[in-house]
Write a protein that holds these residues in place. Structure first.
Motif, PDB file in Angstrom:
ATOM      1  N   LYS A 169       0.827  -1.206   0.000  1.00  0.00           N
ATOM      2  CA  LYS A 169       0.000   0.000   0.000  1.00  0.00           C
ATOM      3  C   LYS A 169       0.865   1.261   0.000  1.00  0.00           C
ATOM      4  O   LYS A 169       0.608   2.197  -0.757  1.00  0.00           O
ATOM      5  N   ASP A 170       1.894   1.274   0.845  1.00  0.00           N
ATOM      6  CA  ASP A 170       2.737   2.469   0.946  1.00  0.00           C
ATOM      7  C   ASP A 170       3.446   2.760  -0.364  1.00  0.00           C
ATOM      8  O   ASP A 170       3.527   3.916  -0.800  1.00  0.00           O
ATOM      9  N   THR A 171       3.971   1.719  -1.010  1.00  0.00           N
ATOM     10  CA  THR A 171       4.693   1.923  -2.268  1.00  0.00           C
ATOM     11  C   THR A 171       3.758   2.466  -3.337  1.00  0.00           C
ATOM     12  O   THR A 171       4.163   3.310  -4.150  1.00  0.00           O
ATOM     13  N   SER A 172       2.517   1.998  -3.342  1.00  0.00           N
ATOM     14  CA  SER A 172       1.545   2.523  -4.307  1.00  0.00           C
ATOM     15  C   SER A 172       1.332   4.017  -4.106  1.00  0.00           C
ATOM     16  O   SER A 172       1.230   4.775  -5.078  1.00  0.00           O
ATOM     17  N   GLU A 173       1.291   4.436  -2.845  1.00  0.00           N
ATOM     18  CA  GLU A 173       1.123   5.869  -2.567  1.00  0.00           C
ATOM     19  C   GLU A 173       2.352   6.662  -3.002  1.00  0.00           C
ATOM     20  O   GLU A 173       2.230   7.778  -3.509  1.00  0.00           O
ATOM     21  N   TYR A 174       3.534   6.089  -2.818  1.00  0.00           N
ATOM     22  CA  TYR A 174       4.751   6.771  -3.282  1.00  0.00           C
ATOM     23  C   TYR A 174       4.717   6.951  -4.800  1.00  0.00           C
ATOM     24  O   TYR A 174       5.102   8.013  -5.329  1.00  0.00           O
ATOM     25  N   ILE A 175       4.269   5.913  -5.496  1.00  0.00           N
ATOM     26  CA  ILE A 175       4.210   5.966  -6.963  1.00  0.00           C
ATOM     27  C   ILE A 175       3.237   7.047  -7.404  1.00  0.00           C
ATOM     28  O   ILE A 175       3.512   7.827  -8.339  1.00  0.00           O
ATOM     29  N   ILE A 176       2.096   7.133  -6.734  1.00  0.00           N
ATOM     30  CA  ILE A 176       1.098   8.142  -7.080  1.00  0.00           C
ATOM     31  C   ILE A 176       1.662   9.549  -6.865  1.00  0.00           C
ATOM     32  O   ILE A 176       1.485  10.442  -7.703  1.00  0.00           O
ATOM     33  N   GLN A 177       2.364   9.745  -5.747  1.00  0.00           N
ATOM     34  CA  GLN A 177       2.964  11.058  -5.489  1.00  0.00           C
ATOM     35  C   GLN A 177       4.024  11.380  -6.535  1.00  0.00           C
ATOM     36  O   GLN A 177       4.169  12.543  -6.951  1.00  0.00           O
ATOM     37  N   ALA A 178       4.754  10.364  -6.970  1.00  0.00           N
ATOM     38  CA  ALA A 178       5.775  10.593  -8.004  1.00  0.00           C
ATOM     39  C   ALA A 178       5.124  11.036  -9.313  1.00  0.00           C
ATOM     40  O   ALA A 178       5.644  11.918 -10.013  1.00  0.00           O
ATOM     41  N   TYR A 179       3.985  10.454  -9.656  1.00  0.00           N
ATOM     42  CA  TYR A 179       3.259  10.891 -10.848  1.00  0.00           C
ATOM     43  C   TYR A 179       2.784  12.333 -10.678  1.00  0.00           C
ATOM     44  O   TYR A 179       2.905  13.164 -11.590  1.00  0.00           O
ATOM     45  N   LYS A 180       2.235  12.642  -9.529  1.00  0.00           N
ATOM     46  CA  LYS A 180       1.677  13.984  -9.303  1.00  0.00           C
ATOM     47  C   LYS A 180       2.736  15.070  -9.435  1.00  0.00           C
ATOM     48  O   LYS A 180       2.490  16.136  -9.987  1.00  0.00           O
ATOM     49  N   TYR A 181       3.938  14.779  -8.899  1.00  0.00           N
ATOM     50  CA  TYR A 181       4.979  15.813  -8.860  1.00  0.00           C
ATOM     51  C   TYR A 181       6.023  15.634  -9.959  1.00  0.00           C
ATOM     52  O   TYR A 181       7.043  16.325  -9.970  1.00  0.00           O
ATOM     53  N   GLY A 182       5.785  14.694 -10.873  1.00  0.00           N
ATOM     54  CA  GLY A 182       6.668  14.558 -12.020  1.00  0.00           C
ATOM     55  C   GLY A 182       8.016  13.936 -11.720  1.00  0.00           C
ATOM     56  O   GLY A 182       8.957  14.099 -12.508  1.00  0.00           O
ATOM     57  N   ALA A 183       8.123  13.205 -10.619  1.00  0.00           N
ATOM     58  CA  ALA A 183       9.391  12.535 -10.294  1.00  0.00           C
ATOM     59  C   ALA A 183       9.417  11.170 -10.973  1.00  0.00           C
ATOM     60  O   ALA A 183       9.475  10.121 -10.318  1.00  0.00           O
ATOM     61  N   PHE A 184       9.410  11.176 -12.297  1.00  0.00           N
ATOM     62  CA  PHE A 184       9.249   9.929 -13.047  1.00  0.00           C
ATOM     63  C   PHE A 184      10.419   8.964 -12.842  1.00  0.00           C
ATOM     64  O   PHE A 184      10.229   7.746 -12.832  1.00  0.00           O
ATOM     65  N   GLU A 185      11.625   9.506 -12.670  1.00  0.00           N
ATOM     66  CA  GLU A 185      12.780   8.610 -12.533  1.00  0.00           C
ATOM     67  C   GLU A 185      12.736   7.816 -11.235  1.00  0.00           C
ATOM     68  O   GLU A 185      13.429   6.799 -11.086  1.00  0.00           O
ATOM     69  N   LYS A 186      11.904   8.257 -10.275  1.00  0.00           N
ATOM     70  CA  LYS A 186      11.803   7.542  -8.998  1.00  0.00           C
ATOM     71  C   LYS A 186      10.826   6.378  -9.058  1.00  0.00           C
ATOM     72  O   LYS A 186      10.896   5.474  -8.215  1.00  0.00           O
ATOM     73  N   ILE A 187       9.925   6.382 -10.028  1.00  0.00           N
ATOM     74  CA  ILE A 187       8.884   5.344 -10.075  1.00  0.00           C
ATOM     75  C   ILE A 187       9.493   3.953 -10.259  1.00  0.00           C
ATOM     76  O   ILE A 187       9.149   3.024  -9.508  1.00  0.00           O
ATOM     77  N   PRO A 188      10.423   3.725 -11.212  1.00  0.00           N
ATOM     78  CA  PRO A 188      11.043   2.389 -11.294  1.00  0.00           C
ATOM     79  C   PRO A 188      11.788   2.009 -10.020  1.00  0.00           C
ATOM     80  O   PRO A 188      11.840   0.830  -9.657  1.00  0.00           O
ATOM     81  N   GLU A 189      12.342   3.003  -9.324  1.00  0.00           N
ATOM     82  CA  GLU A 189      13.040   2.718  -8.079  1.00  0.00           C
ATOM     83  C   GLU A 189      12.064   2.214  -7.019  1.00  0.00           C
ATOM     84  O   GLU A 189      12.367   1.284  -6.263  1.00  0.00           O
ATOM     85  N   PHE A 190      10.879   2.842  -6.939  1.00  0.00           N
ATOM     86  CA  PHE A 190       9.863   2.391  -5.981  1.00  0.00           C
ATOM     87  C   PHE A 190       9.403   0.970  -6.309  1.00  0.00           C
ATOM     88  O   PHE A 190       9.204   0.148  -5.407  1.00  0.00           O
ATOM     89  N   ILE A 191       9.234   0.691  -7.602  1.00  0.00           N
ATOM     90  CA  ILE A 191       8.808  -0.654  -8.007  1.00  0.00           C
ATOM     91  C   ILE A 191       9.874  -1.684  -7.628  1.00  0.00           C
ATOM     92  O   ILE A 191       9.572  -2.755  -7.094  1.00  0.00           O
ATOM     93  N   ALA A 192      11.126  -1.348  -7.892  1.00  0.00           N
ATOM     94  CA  ALA A 192      12.231  -2.262  -7.554  1.00  0.00           C
ATOM     95  C   ALA A 192      12.326  -2.454  -6.047  1.00  0.00           C
ATOM     96  O   ALA A 192      12.597  -3.574  -5.563  1.00  0.00           O
ATOM     97  N   PHE A 193      12.085  -1.393  -5.290  1.00  0.00           N
ATOM     98  CA  PHE A 193      12.118  -1.473  -3.830  1.00  0.00           C
ATOM     99  C   PHE A 193      11.018  -2.410  -3.322  1.00  0.00           C
ATOM    100  O   PHE A 193      11.258  -3.264  -2.457  1.00  0.00           O
ATOM    101  N   ARG A 194       9.817  -2.269  -3.876  1.00  0.00           N
ATOM    102  CA  ARG A 194       8.705  -3.142  -3.471  1.00  0.00           C
ATOM    103  C   ARG A 194       9.010  -4.601  -3.809  1.00  0.00           C
ATOM    104  O   ARG A 194       8.774  -5.497  -2.992  1.00  0.00           O
ATOM    105  N   THR A 195       9.552  -4.837  -5.002  1.00  0.00           N
ATOM    106  CA  THR A 195       9.888  -6.199  -5.403  1.00  0.00           C
ATOM    107  C   THR A 195      10.948  -6.794  -4.494  1.00  0.00           C
ATOM    108  O   THR A 195      10.864  -7.958  -4.085  1.00  0.00           O
ATOM    109  N   ARG A 196      11.941  -5.985  -4.158  1.00  0.00           N
ATOM    110  CA  ARG A 196      13.010  -6.476  -3.293  1.00  0.00           C
ATOM    111  C   ARG A 196      12.479  -6.877  -1.925  1.00  0.00           C
ATOM    112  O   ARG A 196      12.901  -7.889  -1.356  1.00  0.00           O
ATOM    113  N   LEU A 197      11.546  -6.111  -1.389  1.00  0.00           N
ATOM    114  CA  LEU A 197      10.970  -6.451  -0.092  1.00  0.00           C
ATOM    115  C   LEU A 197      10.089  -7.692  -0.189  1.00  0.00           C
ATOM    116  O   LEU A 197      10.075  -8.526   0.719  1.00  0.00           O
TER     117      LEU A 197
END
Length: 811
Positions: free
Chosen positions: A576-604
Motif C-alpha cells: 500500500k505504501d509503495t503505491s502511494e509513493y508511486i502516485i505522489q511521483a506521478y503527481k509531482y513529475g518525479a518519473f525517474e523515482k517510479i522504477p526505483e519504488f517498483i524495484a524497492f517493493r519487489t526487493r521487499l
C-alpha cells in the motif's frame, strides 16, 4: 431573499456527525448515527458507506462488504460516496474495486477532470499500466495539460519495465514512448524539467546514448536545474557508456578544477586516464582535444594535477578539503596495481597518511578515510606508523595511573583515531592476555576521563568518549573467544551497561548487548533493547533478524509473536505504501523515482527475512493456538495454506540483512567476506526450506480428513483422502531428503512422527478388514500398541479425540 456567497450541501451537514465519530474512533456511535439518518433518508448512499466503514472497523467485514456493494452497484457519482467507498476498499485491501467505481463514474461524467485523474491513480495502485496509459490519454484529451500527457508516456515506460519479454519492450513500448515525446519536442511543448528527465530515461533504456547525450547538451538540457551539476553528471554517465574516454577525462578535469573535493570525479578522472593509456590515445596535433577541452593522457600529468591540488589546499587559510589528499593515496594505489614506478613521485604513503592525520585527525571520518589505504603500508611499518601517529596527539602530563589525557574533544578524537587504526592494523590482536588487559585498563581510563566533555549533552546525544567503551567491549570479546573465560563476557556486559547509562541513545551499545544476551540465552532484556532502538520502516527488514532469529528458538513465544508482528506489519504495509509513493511521483513529475519504488517493493516481497518471519509466525500460531482457540483444520484454512503450493521465491530470494550494522575495526583477514555472506545465506535458506516443509506438512495433515472439492473428485477415492495422502507422502520425501539428512538429523524424528499420523489416517480410511494391507512405515509401533488401537478403533472415544487430540497432537 438575498443570494448567499456559499450554500452548503444539506447532506454534508447531516453526514458531519458520522464523520466525526469515525475520525474519533467511535465506530459504534457512527453506525447508530448512520442508521438514524438512513431511516429518514433511505437514498443517502454516503451514509450507507460510512456505516460500512464503521462495520469494517468493528470486525464485521462480510456485512460491511455487502452494504458497500449495494451502493457500488448503483454506480454513484457524488464525490462523498466515491471517496467513502475508496477509503473502505483500501481498508479492506481491495484496491481493484476502486477502479470499477471510477470507471463507472467516468462513463457517466466523461468531462470530469477529477474523476479521470482519480481513475488513473486507481489504476496506479493496482499496477494496471496499460489502462493507466489509456486513462492518461483520455485525461489529456479532456483537459490538454502536459502532465497528463506525460503520465501516459510514463505508463508506457512502466509497461516496458514490467514486460516479461525484453524484446517486446525494446521494439514496441519504448519506441512508442519515444515517438510520443518527440512529437511534443517538435511542437515545442516541452515545459518542465520532469519531461526532459523522462525523455532521457527513455533514450537511456533504448540504448540510444548518442541521442541522449545530444539531448542533454542541447537546449533541452538547460532545463536540468533541480540538482547541482545534473547536466554534467548525465554527460559523464553517457561518456562512460559510450566509452568516450577523452571527453570523460576532460570533463572530470574541468569539474575538479571547480570543486577539488568531488570524489566521484576523481574516480572518473583516474578511470578515463588509464583507459586512454591502455589504448595509447594521443590528442590531435592541431585540432582541439575534444568538445570538453584539454585531455590528460600520461601519469606525469595526473601526478602533477593531484600534487597541484594538494599544494593549493596547503596554501589556503580556511579549512582544507580532504579530496586532493585522498586522491593522492588513490593514485598510488592504482599505480601500484599496474606496477608503475611513477608512484614514488607522489611520496611515501606513510608520510602522506601522517600528513592526512595531521590535517583531519580530529574528524570522525579520518578512520574510514585512512582504513581503505592501510594496505599501502608494509607490515613492518605498522608499529612505526602507530607510534608516529601517537606523537601527533598532544596528550597532557602522565598522571598517577600512568596515562596522559586529552585537553579537549579534538585531541580526544585524534587519540580515538590512533586507537582505532591500531586495531585495524591488527596490533591489538597480537597482544597476549596480559597485554590486552592492560589495553582495557587504558581504554577504560580514557573513557571515564572523556565523560566530562559530555556533561551538558542531552539524552539523545552520544558521549564524545563512547567509542572507547565500545572498543573495551571488543577487546573483552577477543579475550572470551580466545580463552573461553566467561568472566570476560560478563565484564563486557558490565562495561556496555555502564556505557548505556551515560549514553542511552547509543545504538551500537544496544546492538552488541542484544547479541551477547541472546548468545547467553538471556532473552528477557533483549525485547526492551530492540524496542529502544526504535527501528523504522526498512530497518525491520535489515536488522529485524537480530531479534526474530532468537526469540522462538529460546522458547520466548510471546516475544516471538510480538517481534514477528512488528516485521510483518511493515512488509504487509509495503504494498500500500509503495503505491502511494508511486502516485505522489506521478503527481509531482518525479518519473525517474517510479522504477526505483517498483524495484524497492519487489526487493521487499522477495526478502529472505519476510519469508522467514511469515513461515515462523504461522508455525507458532499452529503450535500455540490450534486445538485451543480453534481446531487445527480451521487454523490452516484461516491462514489460507495450500500444501501443494510453495509461494516462496527461492530463485529470486534477496538477502536484505545488514550484516555490517555493528562497528568493527578488525584487520582485513578477520573482516566479513563475500564467502561468509554466501554461506550465511545458504544456511538460512536451508533452514527456511525445512521450516516451510514442516508448515506444509502440518497443513496437509490437517486437511487429510477434509472432504474433497468437486473439481478434484475424479482424482480422489470415495472419501477424498487419496490425493491428500499422496501430497503428504511427497512432502515427507522432501523433508527426509538429502538436504535435511546432511544438515538436520532431528528432521528424521519429526518426519517419523508425521509419518505416524499418516499411517493412522490410512488405517482409518482403509478399515479393519484391510488392515494387513497397510504398510506400517513407523517401525517403532509394537504389536501390543497395534492391538490396543484395534480394540479402540471402533470406539467413539478415539473418534472424539481426533487426529491431534492425543499423543500425535503433541508433536
Amino acid at each position: 431573499m438575498a443570494a448567499r456567497g456559499h450554500v452548503q450541501d444539506p447532506n454534508d451537514r447531516r453526514l458531519r456527525p458520522i464523520y466525526d465519530y469515525l475520525d474519533n474512533g467511535n465506530n459504534k456511535m457512527a453506525i447508530q448515527q448512520a442508521d438514524k439518518l438512513l431511516k429518514k433518508h433511505k437514498d443517502l448512499h454516503c451514509a450507507k458507506v460510512l456505516k460500512a466503514i464503521g462495520l469494517q472497523r468493528t470486525g464485521k467485514q462480510d456485512e460491511a462488504f455487502s452494504l458497500a456493494q449495494e451502493v457500488a452497484t448503483l454506480e454513484p457519482t457524488d464525490d462523498n460516496s466515491l471517496q467513502a467507498l475508496t477509503i473502505l476498499y483500501r481498508e479492506m485491501h481491495r484496491p481493484e474495486l476502486v477502479t470499477k467505481l471510477y470507471e463507472a463514474a467516468v462513463k457517466k461524467v466523461p468531462l470530469s477532470e477529477e474523476y479521470h485523474s482519480h481513475l488513473f491513480m486507481a489504476y496506479a495502485r493496482v499496477g494496471e499500466y496499460k489502462k493507466m496509459q489509456q486513462a492518461g490519454m483520455a485525461l489529456y484529451k479532456t483537459v490538454p495539460k502536459n502532465p497528463y500527457y506525460f503520465w501516459s508516456v510514463m505508463s508506457l515506460v512502466m509497461q516496458a519495465i514490467s514486460a516479461q519479454d525484453d524484446k517486446l519492450a525494446q521494439t514496441m513500448f519504448l519506441p512508442l514512448a519515444e515517438r510520443m515525446v518527440e512529437k511534443m519536442v517538435k511542437e515545442g511543448k516541452i515545459e518542465a524539467e520532469a519531461e526532459v528527465q523522462l525523455y532521457f530515461m527513455i533514450l537511456e533504456r533504448l540504448g540510444k546514448y548518442v541521442e541522449a547525450l545530444d539531448m542533454v547538451r542541447g537546449p533541452l538540457g538547460e532545463k536540468l536545474t533541480s540538482e547541482l551539476q545534473s547536466r554534467e553528471n548525465k554527460c559523464m554517465m553517457m561518456y562512460q557508456r559510450l566509452q568516450l574516454w577523452p571527453e570523460c577525462n576532460a570533463l572530470s578535469y574541468k569539474l575538479l578544477l571547480k570543486n577539488p573535493d568531488e570524489w566521484q570525479f576523481y574516480l572518473s578522472y583516474f578511470d578515463s586516464l588509464f583507459h586512454l593509456m591502455d589504448k595509447s590515445w594521443s590528442p590531435p596535433n592541431e585540432e582541439e582535444h575534444c568538445v570538453e577541452g584539454p585531455v590528460q593522457t600520461t601519469v606525469a600529468e595526473a601526478v602533477k594535477f593531484v600534487v597541484d591540488r594538494m599544494e593549493e589546499e596547503d596554501k589556503k587559510d580556511s579549512r582544507p578539503l580532504r579530496g586532493p589528499y585522498m586522491a593522492c593515496l588513490e593514485l598510488i594505489h592504482r599505480l601500484r596495481q599496474r606496477g608503475c614506478p611513477d608512484e614514488e613521485e607522489l611520496g611515501d604513503p606513510l608520510e602522506l597518511m601522517l600528513q592526512f592525520f595531521g590535517k583531519f585527525g580530529d574528524k570522525p571520518s579520518c578512520i574510514t578515510d585512512l582504513k581503505i589505504y592501510l594496505h599501502l603500508l608494509p607490515p613492518e611499518q605498522h608499529t612505526q606508523f602507530k607510534n608516529r601517529l601517537g606523537d601527533l596527539v598532544p596528550l597532557g602530563e602522565v598522571g598517577e595511573d600512568g596515562f596522559g589525557f586529552p585537553g579537549d574533544t579534538k585531541v580526544l578524537q585524534r587519540h580515538l583515531c590512533v586507537c582505532q587504526l591500531s586495531r585495524v592494523l591488527g596490533l591489538q590482536h597480537t597482544l597476549d592476555t596480559e597485554g590486552k588487559l592492560c589495553l582495557i585498563t587504558e581504554l577504560k581510563a580514557h573513557y571515564h576521563y572523556g565523560l566530562q566533555f559530555g556533561k551538558s549533552c542531552l539524552k539523545t546525544e552520544l558521549q564524545f568518549s563512547d567509542t572507547y567503551c565500545l572498543m573495551v567491549a571488543h577487546v573483552y570479546i577477543d579475550l572470551w573467544t580466545e580463552t573461553g573465560d566467561e568472566n570476560m563476557l560478563w565484564q563486557c556486559l558490565g562495561v556496555l551497561e555502564e556505557g548505556l547509562s551515560y549514553s542511552p541513545s547509543n545504538a551500537q551499545f544496544k546492538l552488541l548487548l542484544l547479541l551477547l544476551f541472546c548468545r547467553l540465552g538471556a532473552f528477557q532484556p533483549v525485547v526492551d533493547l530492540y524496542s529502544s532502538l526504535d527501528a523504522k520502516h526498512v530497518q525491520h527488514d535489515t536488522i529485524g533478524y537480530l531479534l526474530t532469529r532468537y526469540a522462538g528458538s529460546l522458547g520466548q513465544f510471546a516475544a516471538a509473536s510480538q517481534s514477528y508482528n512488528f516485521s510483518l506489519r511493515f512488509f504487509h504495509s509495503n504494498q500500500k505504501d509503495t503505491s502511494e509513493y508511486i502516485i505522489q511521483a506521478y503527481k509531482y513529475g518525479a518519473f525517474e523515482k517510479i522504477p526505483e519504488f517498483i524495484a524497492f517493493r519487489t526487493r521487499l516481497n522477495q526478502s529472505l527475512h519476510f519469508a522467514q518471519v511469515r513461515t515462523e509466525r504461522m508455525l507458532l500460531d499452529l503450535y500455540t493456538e490450534a486445538d485451543i482457540t480453534s481446531s487445527l483444520e480451521e487454523s490452516v484454512k484461516a491462514m489460507g495454506l495450500c500444501p501443494e503450493e510453495d509461494d516462496i521465491p527461492w530463485d529470486n530470494m534477496r538477502d536484505n540483512r545488514d550484516l555490517t550494522v555493528l562497528f568493527s575495526w578488525d584487520p582485513k583477514d578477520r573482516e566479513l567476506t563475500e564467502e561468509h555472506r554466501r554461506l550465511s545465506l545458504e544456511e538460512e535458506s536451508v533452514w527456511l526450506k525445512v521450516r516451510s516443509l514442516t508448515l506444509r506438512l502440518l497443513a496437509s495433515l490437517a486437511l487429510l480428513g477434509h472432504a474433497p472439492s468437486p473439481r478434484n473428485s475424479d482424482k480422489t477415492n470415495e472419501n477424498g483422502v487419496s490425493a491428500k495422502s499422496s501430497t503428504l507422502q511427497t512432502l515427507l520425501s522432501h523433508h527426509t531428503g538429502p538436504l535435511t539428512v546432511v544438515v538436520f538429523g532431528s528432521c528424521h524424528c519429526q518426519a517419523s512422527a508425521l509419518q505416524l499420523s499418516l499411517t493412522l489416517q490410512e488405517l482409518e480410511t482403509t478399515g479393519l478388514g484391510k488392515m494387513r494391507d497397510v504398510d506400517f512405515r513407523t517401525t517403532g509401533l509394537q504389536p501390543s500398541v497395534h492391538l490396543q488401537k484395534q480394540q479402540d478403533w471402533g470406539g467413539e472415544r478415539w473418534r472424539k479425540r481426533g487426529m491431534w487430540g492425543g499423543e500425535v497432537g503433541g508433536v
